[in-house]
Design an enzyme around this catalytic site. Structure first.
Site, short mmCIF file in Angstrom:
data_model
loop_
_atom_site.label_atom_id
_atom_site.label_comp_id
_atom_site.label_asym_id
_atom_site.label_seq_id
_atom_site.Cartn_x
_atom_site.Cartn_y
_atom_site.Cartn_z
N ILE A 197 76.58 -101.11 7.28
CA ILE A 197 77.26 -100.35 6.10
C ILE A 197 78.55 -99.30 6.38
O ILE A 197 79.45 -99.06 5.82
CB ILE A 197 76.11 -99.73 5.43
CG1 ILE A 197 75.28 -100.94 4.59
CG2 ILE A 197 76.82 -98.95 4.12
CD1 ILE A 197 73.96 -100.53 3.84
N GLU A 224 53.17 -97.52 23.65
CA GLU A 224 52.07 -97.38 22.85
C GLU A 224 51.79 -98.96 22.63
O GLU A 224 51.05 -99.07 21.61
CB GLU A 224 51.90 -96.69 21.77
CG GLU A 224 52.09 -95.13 22.34
CD GLU A 224 51.69 -93.79 21.32
OE1 GLU A 224 50.77 -94.33 20.56
OE2 GLU A 224 52.36 -92.89 21.64
N PHE A 241 49.59 -87.75 28.11
CA PHE A 241 48.44 -88.79 28.23
C PHE A 241 49.18 -89.67 29.45
O PHE A 241 50.37 -90.44 29.14
CB PHE A 241 48.45 -89.62 27.03
CG PHE A 241 47.09 -90.39 27.28
CD1 PHE A 241 45.79 -89.51 27.28
CD2 PHE A 241 47.42 -91.63 27.58
CE1 PHE A 241 44.80 -90.53 27.20
CE2 PHE A 241 46.08 -92.55 27.64
CZ PHE A 241 44.80 -92.06 27.41
N SER A 296 55.41 -104.90 20.63
CA SER A 296 55.04 -105.81 19.43
C SER A 296 54.23 -107.01 19.86
O SER A 296 53.45 -107.40 19.12
CB SER A 296 56.47 -106.29 18.90
OG SER A 296 57.13 -105.29 18.33
#
Length: 384
Positions: free
Chosen positions: A337, A363, A123, A366
Site C-alpha cells: 500500500i 517457539e 530459556f 509453522s
C-alpha cells in the site's frame, strides 16, 4: 465466541497502550538501527508489573489472567517488537515455568526478582543441531556429589547476554530419550557459563540473541527445576504458553502495520483522489482487518482456555500458526500500500516486516504447529 473484556482488562489494556505509545514507541526505530537493548523500558515495565504479570502476588507478580497478558503484550509489540519478545520470554516461559514447577525456595530466590523486573531471564532449549527436535539435544548434566556438571552449547537464546538467570535443559539419562531430559536454574554468574556468538538478525534487532556455552558448569542439585527427567515436560508446558505470547506479538505488529497503512493511504493521492477511494486498496483493507480480527479471536480463545484451567495445547498452536502467518501477509500488504516508500526506512512498515518474519519460526515453526494440531485433531474427538 466474541470476547467482552472486563473493566479490569480494559484498564490494563489502556494503561499499557499509553505507556507503549509514549515511552516505548519514540525510540523503537533508533534502537532497531543501533541495536541498543531497551533496558530502560524494562525497568519501567517492571514498575508497572508487566514483567511477571501472571505470577502470584506472593512472589512479586500481579496475578493477572492470561487474557490481560495477551492485551498488554500486544500493546508493547505494537510499538517495539524487540521489547515485546523479551517480555514474552520473561512472562510466558521463564516465570511461568518457575511458578509451575519451582520449589518455594526457588521461587523466593529467582521468581521474585524476575517478576518484579529486577532481573531478566532466558530459556535455553535450542542447540546448533537440535531445533524442532529437542530430544536430539546433546547438552548433558552429570551428577557429581551434590552438584550437576553441565556441558554443551545452546543457540538462538533470547536475552542470552542481558539475562541474569537461565533455565537450561540438558540430558541426565541418554537412554531415556525425552524422559532423560532435565531442567536447571543457572545464574549467569556461574563459572563455566559463557555468552558466545551474538546473532546479527534481520529483525528484532534491539533484543540480543546469543549462543550460551556450558563448559563444566557446576550447579547445585537444589537448582534442578521439578524432578530429574521433567525437562521435556517443562519445556513443552512453557512453549504452550509461549505460543500464545507469539500470537499476541503477531497481533501487535499486524495492528501497527495496518494502522500505518490506513494512515498513509488516507494521505496518498493518485489519479486525483485518495488511494482509499480505489477498490483495490479498499479490498486489501477489508481483508487485512478480517484476518487481524480472526487472529485476535483465536488468541483470546486460547488465553481464555488457559484462564479456565483447560487443556489449551491445540488452541495455542492454532493461535500461533494463524497469527504468525497472518502478520506476514499484513506487513507485506502494508508495504504494498505504501508503494516504493514502503521499501525505505522513511516509513516504519519495513521494520514491521523484518520484525515479524521470525514469528513463524521461533517457539515452534509453522510446520511444527501443524503437526501438533493434526495430532490433536486425530487423537482427540473433541468438537472444534
Amino acid at each position: 465466541m466474541l470476547f467482552k473484556l472486563t473493566d479490569e482488562q480494559v484498564m490494563i489494556q489502556n494503561m499499557v497502550r499509553e505507556f507503549s505509545r509514549k515511552v516505548v514507541a519514540p525510540t523503537a526505530a533508533e534502537r532497531d538501527k543501533t541495536r541498543e537493548f531497551p533496558s530502560d523500558n524494562f525497568k519501567q515495565m517492571g514498575e508497572l508489573g508487566l514483567m511477571g504479570m501472571m505470577v502470584p502476588e506472593e512472589f512479586g507478580g500481579e496475578a493477572a489472567d492470561a487474557v490481560s497478558y495477551v492485551l498488554a503484550l500486544s500493546e508493547i509489540a505494537y510499538s517495539c517488537a524487540s521489547t515485546s519478545v523479551v517480555m514474552s520470554v520473561q512472562n510466558s516461559i521463564v516465570c511461568e515455568s518457575l511458578n509451575k514447577f519451582g520449589t518455594k525456595k526457588q521461587k523466593q530466590e529467582f521468581l521474585v526478582p524476575l517478576a518484579s523486573g529486577e532481573i531478566l531471564g532466558a530459556f535455553a532449549l535450542t542447540e546448533p543441531d537440535a531445533g524442532s527436535d529437542p530430544v536430539s539435544q546433546t547438552t548433558t548434566a552429570v551428577k557429581d556429589g551434590d552438584d550437576y556438571v553441565i556441558n554443551g552449547t545452546k543457540r538462538f537464546i533470547t536475552s542470552g547476554e542481558s539475562s541474569s538467570v537461565v533455565l537450561v535443559t540438558a540430558k541426565t539419562d541418554e537412554a531415556q530419550a525425552y524422559r532423560g531430559i532435565s531442567c536447571f536454574i543457572v545464574p549467569k554468574a556461574t563459572p563455566g557459563l559463557i555468552v558466545g556468538h551474538h546473532e546479527d538478525k534481520m529483525g528484532l534487532r534491539a533484543s540480543d540473541t546469543t549462543d550460551l556455552i556450558f563448559e563444566n558448569c557446576r550447579v547445585p542439585a537444589a537448582n534442578i527445576l521439578g524432578k530429574e527427567g521433567d525437562g521435556f515436560k517443562i519445556a513443552m508446558s512453557g512453549l504452550d504458553s509461549g505460543r500464545i505470547g507469539i500470537a499476541a506479538q503477531s497481533l501487535g505488529v499486524a495492528q501497527a502495520a495496518f494502522d500505518a497503512a490506513i494512515k498513509y493511504a488516507g494521505k496518498r493521492k493518485q489519479f486525483g483522489v485518495s488511494i482509499t477511494k480505489h477498490q483495490a486498496i479498499r479490498f486489501q483493507i477489508a481483508d487485512m482487518a478480517t484476518k487481524i480480527e480472526a487472529a485476535r479471536q483465536l488468541t483470546l480463545s486460547a488465553a481464555s482456555m488457559k484462564d479456565r484451567g483447560e487443556k489449551f495445547t491445540r488452541e495455542a498452536s492454532m493461535a500461533k500458526l494463524f497469527a504468525s502467518e497472518m502478520v506476514q501477509e499484513i506487513t507485506a500488504q502494508a508495504i504494498q500500500i505504501h508503494g516504493g516508500y514502503g521499501f525505505t526506512t522513511d516509513y516504519p512498515v519495513e521494520r514491521f516486516y523484518r520484525d515479524a518474519r521470525v514469528f513463524t519460526i521461533y517457539e515452534g515453526t509453522s510446520e511444527i504447529q501443524r503437526i501438533v494440531i493434526s495430532n490433536s485433531v486425530l487423537k482427540d474427538k473433541r468438537k472444534p
